[in-house]
Design a protein around this motif. Structure first.
Motif, mmCIF file in Angstrom:
data_model
loop_
_atom_site.group_PDB
_atom_site.id
_atom_site.type_symbol
_atom_site.label_atom_id
_atom_site.label_comp_id
_atom_site.label_asym_id
_atom_site.label_seq_id
_atom_site.Cartn_x
_atom_site.Cartn_y
_atom_site.Cartn_z
ATOM 1 N N ASN A 61 21.186 32.822 -32.244
ATOM 2 C CA ASN A 61 21.480 34.230 -32.510
ATOM 3 C C ASN A 61 20.416 35.164 -31.938
ATOM 4 O O ASN A 61 20.600 36.372 -31.930
ATOM 5 C CB ASN A 61 21.618 34.460 -34.015
ATOM 6 C CG ASN A 61 22.833 33.744 -34.586
ATOM 7 O OD1 ASN A 61 23.863 33.651 -33.922
ATOM 8 N ND2 ASN A 61 22.702 33.226 -35.796
ATOM 9 N N GLN A 62 19.302 34.574 -31.483
ATOM 10 C CA GLN A 62 18.226 35.415 -30.946
ATOM 11 C C GLN A 62 17.545 34.710 -29.791
ATOM 12 O O GLN A 62 17.302 33.501 -29.831
ATOM 13 C CB GLN A 62 17.209 35.745 -32.037
ATOM 14 C CG GLN A 62 16.087 36.681 -31.572
ATOM 15 C CD GLN A 62 15.289 37.233 -32.733
ATOM 16 O OE1 GLN A 62 15.830 37.846 -33.649
ATOM 17 N NE2 GLN A 62 13.993 37.008 -32.715
ATOM 18 N N LYS B 74 20.833 38.616 -30.241
ATOM 19 C CA LYS B 74 19.803 39.648 -30.164
ATOM 20 C C LYS B 74 18.734 39.147 -29.194
ATOM 21 O O LYS B 74 18.227 38.042 -29.338
ATOM 22 C CB LYS B 74 19.201 39.906 -31.543
ATOM 23 C CG LYS B 74 20.159 40.536 -32.525
ATOM 24 C CD LYS B 74 19.467 40.768 -33.863
ATOM 25 C CE LYS B 74 20.425 41.422 -34.859
ATOM 26 N NZ LYS B 74 19.786 41.629 -36.187
ATOM 27 N N ARG B 75 18.424 39.986 -28.221
ATOM 28 C CA ARG B 75 17.470 39.567 -27.200
ATOM 29 C C ARG B 75 16.261 40.495 -27.180
ATOM 30 O O ARG B 75 16.407 41.709 -27.270
ATOM 31 C CB ARG B 75 18.151 39.538 -25.831
ATOM 32 C CG ARG B 75 19.157 38.396 -25.685
ATOM 33 C CD ARG B 75 20.004 38.539 -24.452
ATOM 34 N NE ARG B 75 20.897 39.683 -24.548
ATOM 35 C CZ ARG B 75 21.403 40.319 -23.496
ATOM 36 N NH1 ARG B 75 21.051 39.973 -22.288
ATOM 37 N NH2 ARG B 75 22.219 41.327 -23.663
ATOM 38 N N LYS B 76 15.087 39.882 -27.061
ATOM 39 C CA LYS B 76 13.834 40.645 -27.053
ATOM 40 C C LYS B 76 12.997 40.251 -25.843
ATOM 41 O O LYS B 76 12.841 39.063 -25.543
ATOM 42 C CB LYS B 76 13.046 40.386 -28.336
ATOM 43 C CG LYS B 76 13.729 40.869 -29.603
ATOM 44 C CD LYS B 76 12.857 40.625 -30.831
ATOM 45 C CE LYS B 76 13.533 41.126 -32.108
ATOM 46 N NZ LYS B 76 12.678 40.911 -33.306
ATOM 47 N N GLN C 54 15.869 44.339 -26.325
ATOM 48 C CA GLN C 54 14.802 45.127 -26.954
ATOM 49 C C GLN C 54 13.518 44.963 -26.150
ATOM 50 O O GLN C 54 13.079 43.840 -25.870
ATOM 51 C CB GLN C 54 14.562 44.662 -28.389
ATOM 52 C CG GLN C 54 13.514 45.497 -29.119
ATOM 53 C CD GLN C 54 13.062 44.849 -30.423
ATOM 54 O OE1 GLN C 54 12.054 44.167 -30.485
ATOM 55 N NE2 GLN C 54 13.849 45.059 -31.479
ATOM 56 N N ASP D 28 20.859 45.560 -22.689
ATOM 57 C CA ASP D 28 20.817 45.495 -24.164
ATOM 58 C C ASP D 28 19.758 44.525 -24.675
ATOM 59 O O ASP D 28 20.011 43.684 -25.546
ATOM 60 C CB ASP D 28 22.186 45.108 -24.732
ATOM 61 C CG ASP D 28 23.256 46.164 -24.459
ATOM 62 O OD1 ASP D 28 22.880 47.334 -24.280
ATOM 63 O OD2 ASP D 28 24.445 45.804 -24.420
#
Length: 380
Positions: A66-67, A278-280, A333, A331
């Motif tokens: 999920n990340q 969710k990507r950072k 972060q 998209d």
């Protein structure tokens, strides 16, 4: 004596014709697509995707979580002690993630393989930046450099340290992680083409033989080889039955901080797979990002040195802005860290051990308490 020194310093090689550049394969790694232009156009990216399929489409490999986190390590010479300290402190804080992608340029390329392998290699990174000094990394040969040689210093000591830390065992571990769908990328500059190159180090590691180990070490050395200061690294290539050598130097000559070619559309690829984690992105800049006033001596070396420093700083700021734009478009972060202005220590030599220890400790203390990442680069 001048003729002898000049002839000894000159490196002869075979350069393939320009019309064969697009076909060049690295000697001994022909079956592996191990690199792409860092400034690849949309057409070049499309051609690479068509030629390599899932090898370049990294999001189709490995477990879907999920990340996802990506780590960028910039150039900066001895200021790599900042990135080394930050990673060690980050581990201490208990919040350091495993990275899907780790990239490195120049001093960042020296750190990247161990950041990729995780916190168990924190001690190795610390050792590199806190126990070595100029004499361990550089052997000056100023006379040769002034008389037409390729550089003012010999990089054999640095190559020796790279060989000490990058072994067949290291390669095997990187290959295992690569097979899980994680990517280790290193940037160099192809000086003949005048273009940045992004090397897929995991693909090289998967080959696993002595030639792959030599190439892996050569790419890291090339990425850290400051033009003029260190000699360029020659990479053997072949095309259409012909062989030659490419000249590669410090990745920071073209891009001082990299992720993927700008035109890669991650958002579109994820959408196609109906997957939206969710990507950072964490960008570690091994320098300050604001200009510092400095009185420059009116001599050739001082003027040239200050000019190059200024050029690299402006390039680095531009790189951070490009990474920010890439993040916004895809998209992701954006998070950025750099040497704070309040750190006022100054090095006394090219690789000042006392300076690096202080910078490492400063970064470690900041990160161990929970680093306050910036969310935008300068001038945005």
């Amino acid at each position: 004596m001048i003729l002898v020194l000049t002839s000894c310093a000159t490196t002869s090689r075979i350069l393939l014709p320009s019309d064969l550049v697009a076909q060049e394969d690295v000697v001994g790694i022909k079956s592996q697509k191990v690199r792409i232009w860092g400034d690849a156009t949309k057409a070049e990216i499309a051609a690479t995707l068509a030629a390599t399929g899932s090898q370049i489409n990294f999001i189709e490999k490995g477990n879907r979580s999920n990340q996802e986190s990506y780590l960028v390590l910039s150039g900066g010479g001895q200021n790599g002690a900042f990135g080394a300290g930050l990673l060690n402190g980050w581990t201490r804080s208990g919040t350091r993630p495993e990275f899907k992608i780790v990239t490195g340029v120049s001093t960042g390329a020296l750190i990247a393989p161990f950041a990729f392998l995780g916190s168990s290699y924190d001690a190795t990174i610390k050792e590199f930046y806190t126990t070595h000094s100029t004499k361990d990394l550089v052997r000056y040969r100023v006379a040769s450099g002034l008389l037409g040689g390729v550089s003012f210093a010999d990089s054999k000591p640095l190559a020796g340290l790279i060989a000490k830390y990058i072994t067949h065992t290291t390669l095997r571990k990187i290959a295992i992680e690569h097979q899980k769908g994680r990517y280790l990328l290193v940037g160099t500059t192809n000086l003949d083409a005048g273009r940045p190159v992004i090397w897929n180090m995991g693909e090289i590691a998967q080959v696993g033989d002595d030639r792959a180990l030599k190439l892996f070490r050569s790419v890291i050395l090339a990425s850290a080889s400051i033009p003029g200061a260190f000699p360029p690294v020659m990479i053997g290539v072949s095309a259409d039955g012909k062989t030659g050598q490419e000249m590669h130097v410090d990745g920071g000559t073209t891009d001082n901080a990299i992720l993927l070619p700008f035109h890669v559309n991650l958002k579109q690829l994820y959408k196609r797979l109906k997957w939206k984690p969710k990507r950072k992105l964490y960008v570690v800049i091994n320098s300050t990002l604001t200009p510092r006033r400095k009185s420059v001596k009116a001599d050739t070396f001082s003027i040239a040195g200050r000019s190059i420093d200024t050029l690299i700083k402006r390039l680095t700021i531009s790189d951070t802005q490009r990474l920010y734009q890439f993040s916004q478009r895809n998209d992701i972060q954006f998070n950025i860290a750099s040497i704070p202005e309040r750190f006022n220590e100054k090095p006394e030599e090219l690789f000042d051990r006392a300076y690096m220890i202080k910078l490492f400790s400063h970064a470690y203390n900041l990160a161990s308490k929970g680093y306050k990442w910036g969310r935008k680069p300068p001038d945005t």
